[in-house]
Design a protein around this motif. Structure first.
Motif, PDB file in Angstrom:
ATOM      1  N   THR A  23     -12.350  -2.649   2.534  1.00 19.81           N
ATOM      2  CA  THR A  23     -12.723  -1.050   2.524  1.00 19.81           C
ATOM      3  C   THR A  23     -12.189  -0.674   3.979  1.00 19.81           C
ATOM      4  OG1 THR A  23     -14.741  -1.315   1.613  1.00 19.81           O
ATOM      5  CG2 THR A  23     -14.360   0.730   2.826  1.00 19.81           C
ATOM      6  N   ILE A  24     -11.366   0.583   4.002  1.00 14.57           N
ATOM      7  CA  ILE A  24     -10.575   1.009   5.248  1.00 14.57           C
ATOM      8  C   ILE A  24     -11.959   1.494   6.168  1.00 14.57           C
ATOM      9  CG2 ILE A  24      -9.335   2.797   6.172  1.00 14.57           C
ATOM     10  CD1 ILE A  24      -7.776   2.556   3.407  1.00 14.57           C
ATOM     11  N   ALA A  30      -0.936   1.796   6.108  1.00 11.91           N
ATOM     12  CA  ALA A  30       0.313   2.195   6.001  1.00 11.91           C
ATOM     13  C   ALA A  30      -0.034   3.494   4.592  1.00 11.91           C
ATOM     14  CB  ALA A  30       1.141   1.297   5.433  1.00 11.91           C
ATOM     15  N   LEU A  31       0.813   4.490   4.865  1.00 10.33           N
ATOM     16  CA  LEU A  31       0.896   5.388   3.699  1.00 10.33           C
ATOM     17  C   LEU A  31       1.599   4.692   2.418  1.00 10.33           C
ATOM     18  CD1 LEU A  31       2.250   8.422   5.300  1.00 10.33           C
ATOM     19  CD2 LEU A  31       0.109   8.334   4.337  1.00 10.33           C
ATOM     20  N   ASP A  33       5.599  16.031   7.107  1.00  7.95           N
ATOM     21  CA  ASP A  33       6.661  14.908   7.561  1.00  7.95           C
ATOM     22  C   ASP A  33       6.492  13.421   7.941  1.00  7.95           C
ATOM     23  OD1 ASP A  33       9.318  15.091   7.984  1.00  7.95           O
ATOM     24  OD2 ASP A  33       9.356  14.811  10.133  1.00  7.95           O
ATOM     25  N   LEU A  34       5.681  12.970   6.708  1.00  6.06           N
ATOM     26  CA  LEU A  34       4.974  11.629   6.956  1.00  6.06           C
ATOM     27  C   LEU A  34       5.449  11.016   5.483  1.00  6.06           C
ATOM     28  CD1 LEU A  34       1.592  11.980   8.329  1.00  6.06           C
ATOM     29  CD2 LEU A  34       3.402  11.098   9.409  1.00  6.06           C
ATOM     30  N   TYR A  35       5.919   9.763   5.687  1.00  3.53           N
ATOM     31  CA  TYR A  35       6.529   9.388   4.329  1.00  3.53           C
ATOM     32  C   TYR A  35       6.142   7.782   4.141  1.00  3.53           C
ATOM     33  CZ  TYR A  35       9.403  13.326   4.688  1.00  3.53           C
ATOM     34  OH  TYR A  35       9.768  14.816   4.852  1.00  3.53           O
ATOM     35  N   ARG A  36       6.190   7.402   3.019  1.00  2.22           N
ATOM     36  CA  ARG A  36       5.670   6.337   2.444  1.00  2.22           C
ATOM     37  C   ARG A  36       6.015   4.968   3.350  1.00  2.22           C
ATOM     38  NH1 ARG A  36       4.422   3.374  -2.663  1.00  2.22           N
ATOM     39  NH2 ARG A  36       5.199   1.438  -2.706  1.00  2.22           N
ATOM     40  N   GLY A  37       5.036   4.186   3.738  1.00  2.00           N
ATOM     41  CA  GLY A  37       5.472   3.097   4.614  1.00  2.00           C
ATOM     42  C   GLY A  37       5.112   3.405   6.162  1.00  2.00           C
ATOM     43  N   GLN A  38       4.934   4.673   6.461  1.00  2.00           N
ATOM     44  CA  GLN A  38       4.658   4.517   7.758  1.00  2.00           C
ATOM     45  C   GLN A  38       3.117   4.363   8.469  1.00  2.00           C
ATOM     46  OE1 GLN A  38       6.539   9.002   8.053  1.00  2.00           O
ATOM     47  NE2 GLN A  38       6.655   8.334  10.002  1.00  2.00           N
ATOM     48  N   MET A  62      -3.039   1.943   2.611  1.00  7.22           N
ATOM     49  CA  MET A  62      -3.418   0.571   2.400  1.00  7.22           C
ATOM     50  C   MET A  62      -3.641  -0.313   3.648  1.00  7.22           C
ATOM     51  SD  MET A  62       0.162  -1.418   1.409  1.00  7.22           S
ATOM     52  CE  MET A  62      -0.502  -3.030   1.633  1.00  7.22           C
ATOM     53  N   ILE A  63      -4.380  -1.138   3.949  1.00 10.71           N
ATOM     54  CA  ILE A  63      -4.845  -1.805   5.242  1.00 10.71           C
ATOM     55  C   ILE A  63      -3.569  -2.944   5.363  1.00 10.71           C
ATOM     56  CG2 ILE A  63      -6.447  -3.376   6.196  1.00 10.71           C
ATOM     57  CD1 ILE A  63      -8.413  -2.211   4.751  1.00 10.71           C
TER      58      ILE A  63
END
Length: 70
Positions: free
Chosen positions: A4-5, A12-13, A21-26, A62-63
């Motif tokens: 649980t976060i 990470a996104l 202006d945020l993208y997958r993996g940041q 995701m953690i």
């Protein structure tokens, strides 16, 4: 295992968010918990300068784990 976060987790996104202006993996750090579904995440560069602070759903994250999981 409980994944649980929670506060201070490094996350990470999982999806692109073009408007802030945020993208997958940041990668960011959870700095506040609003409720069971939403948290505030701070995104900082390598010089520790915050470039985004966003309320996000836990399902968008995701953690990240820096050591083996037992």
């Amino acid at each position: 295992m409980n994944f649980t976060i929670k506060m201070l987790d490094v996350v990470a996104l999982l999806e692109n968010l073009p408007e802030p202006d945020l993208y997958r993996g940041q990668v960011g750090t959870v700095v506040d918990e609003y409720d069971a579904e939403f948290v505030e995440v701070e995104f900082s560069d390598l010089q520790n300068r915050t470039y985004a602070l966003e309320a996000l759903g836990k399902s968008q994250l995701m953690i990240l784990h820096h050591s083996p999981l037992a």
